[in-house]
Structure formats: structure tokens, C-alpha cells
Design a protein around this motif. Structure first.
Motif: not given
Length: 243
Positions: A174-199
């Protein structure tokens, strides 16, 4: 030899111009697709404390007295976002704050709404999680096996970008707009997707910053205009990685 040097410099300038255009378009898409995301306290592990406005989470040493419902994580210190997405593009800003960030342990990303909440979790795309993790002073994508990411300094303000149509998940500094990583062809399988956090660390907090379009991040700028040939999907395929 002189002609060769001019040709090389011309190609280098053209490549830099192309990269600048792609970066400008990426920032534009972030501005256009950002959404407000909140935490779902009913899913939070008992050691996680969610703020009253559901915008911040921290970990405590002691467990809270909360119901052990099917929705709640019981082993891993995770929490889901309240919002669910099935279509379109959605971007939200996560900020990591704390006194010992360099030695902290955390992850941000997205997960299928049906992901396992009980017991040991396999945090990888094959189990419906697409995320980046920071551990032992190393940022890595949770591919299978995990992929180390060479970034310095480690970003602590990250845009999580979900493209349901293209089935990809992107992470942007968010500080410079540079890509960190991208997952492509993700298998969402038509399901709802939710934000996920691990602390995992007690010494820091994860914030969901207000994504009001009138208050853009410093790395985004304040306005955007569409180029003649906008990149699609959200991030250029170059450098992206499949699950």
C-alpha cells in the motif's frame, strides 16, 4: 556499437514507461474497487480480541469466555471477515502495527466460507486459503509448498485484492503500489469468499483501515484515469504464480 546502445536505451525507456502505465492502472483499480471490510467476532479464536467496531484484532495470552460454536476457530488463532464475496473485484487495506513487528507472526488473505474452523488447518490453496504469511523475518506466499518472497523492507500496509471473475487473489504494497504476490487460477468452486486473518504474536495488532475513496493511501494518489489498453485482470500476469 553506438546504434546498439541507443536501441538498448530506447527499449529500456519503453519498458519503464510500460511499467509506469501498469502501475498507474493498478492504483486506479484499487481506488475503484476498494470496499469496507469488518471482522466477524463470532469466528474469532478465544485468544483473539476484536474491537467494538470490528476493525481491529489483537491476541491475548488468556482465552476469553466465548461460546464454542461451529463457526469459531478453536486451535489456530484466526478470524474471518464478516463480508462474503461471490463476484466482482474487491480490495481492502490491512495494516500491521506493534512494537516487535520484525519478530512477529501473522498472515492475511482470503478463504472459502466453508473452510475448516476446528483442529489443525492446512493453510494452502488446496484447502481453500490464499494468503501471505510473515514468520521468522520472512514474508512468503502460502502456496504449496510456501514461496519465499524477497522484499525489503517488509510491507506492513497491504492491499488484499480479490477478483472473483478472474479467480485470482493479489497482494499489493500500500505504500508504493508494487505487487507482492498473485495467486492465479484460484479454485473458488463457486463458493463465497471471505477475508481471512491469522495472528500468532501477542505484541501486535491487525487493523482494517477505512477504505473511504476520499482518503486514499499515500501510495495510491488521489485520482485515476483509464489508459487506452487497461491491463486485465487486476494485476499483470507477469510474475504471478498459480496455486
Amino acid at each position: 556499437m553506438h546504434c546498439f546502445s541507443i536501441s538498448f536505451l530506447d527499449k529500456q525507456a519503453a519498458e519503464l514507461e510500460k511499467q509506469a502505465a501498469e502501475l498507474a492502472w493498478r492504483r486506479c483499480l484499487l481506488l475503484q474497487n476498494r470496499v469496507k471490510v469488518t471482522l466477524d467476532p463470532d469466528t474469532a479464536h478465544p485468544q483473539l480480541v476484536v474491537s467494538q467496531d470490528n476493525s481491529c484484532v489483537r491476541r491475548e495470552s488468556e482465552q476469553q469466555q466465548v461460546p464454542d460454536t461451529p463457526e469459531r476457530f478453536d486451535i489456530w488463532c484466526c478470524v474471518l471477515g464478516r463480508e462474503e464475496f461471490r463476484e466482482g473485484r474487491h480490495c481492502w487495506l490491512v495494516e500491521v502495527e506493534g512494537e516487535q513487528i520484525k519478530d512477529s507472526w501473522w498472515a492475511v488473505g482470503v478463504a472459502r466460507a466453508s473452510m475448516d474452523r476446528k483442529g489443525w488447518i492446512d493453510a494452502s490453496p488446496k484447502k481453500g486459503i490464499w494468503a501471505v504469511r510473515y514468520y521468522e523475518r520472512q514474508l512468503m506466499s502460502l502456496t504449496w509448498p510456501p514461496t519465499p518472497l524477497s522484499l525489503s523492507p517488509i510491507p506492513t500496509r497491504i492491499w488484499v485484492c480479490l477478483d472473483c471473475t478472474q479467480q485470482q487473489v493479489s497482494f499489493i504494497n500500500a505504500d508504493n503500489g508494487v505487487e507482492i504476490f498473485t495467486f492465479t487460477a484460484a479454485s473458488f468452486n463457486g463458493e463465497s469468499i471471505r477475508p481471512w486473518f491469522w495472528l500468532v504474536s501477542n505484541s501486535l495488532q491487525l487493523f482494517l483501515r477505512d477504505s473511504n475513496p476520499q482518503t486514499p493511501s499515500p501510495g495510491l494518489g488521489g485520482s485515476c484515469s483509464s489508459p487506452d489498453t487497461p491491463a486485465s485482470p487486476l494485476l499483470d500476469a507477469a510474475g504471478a504464480a498459480q496455486e
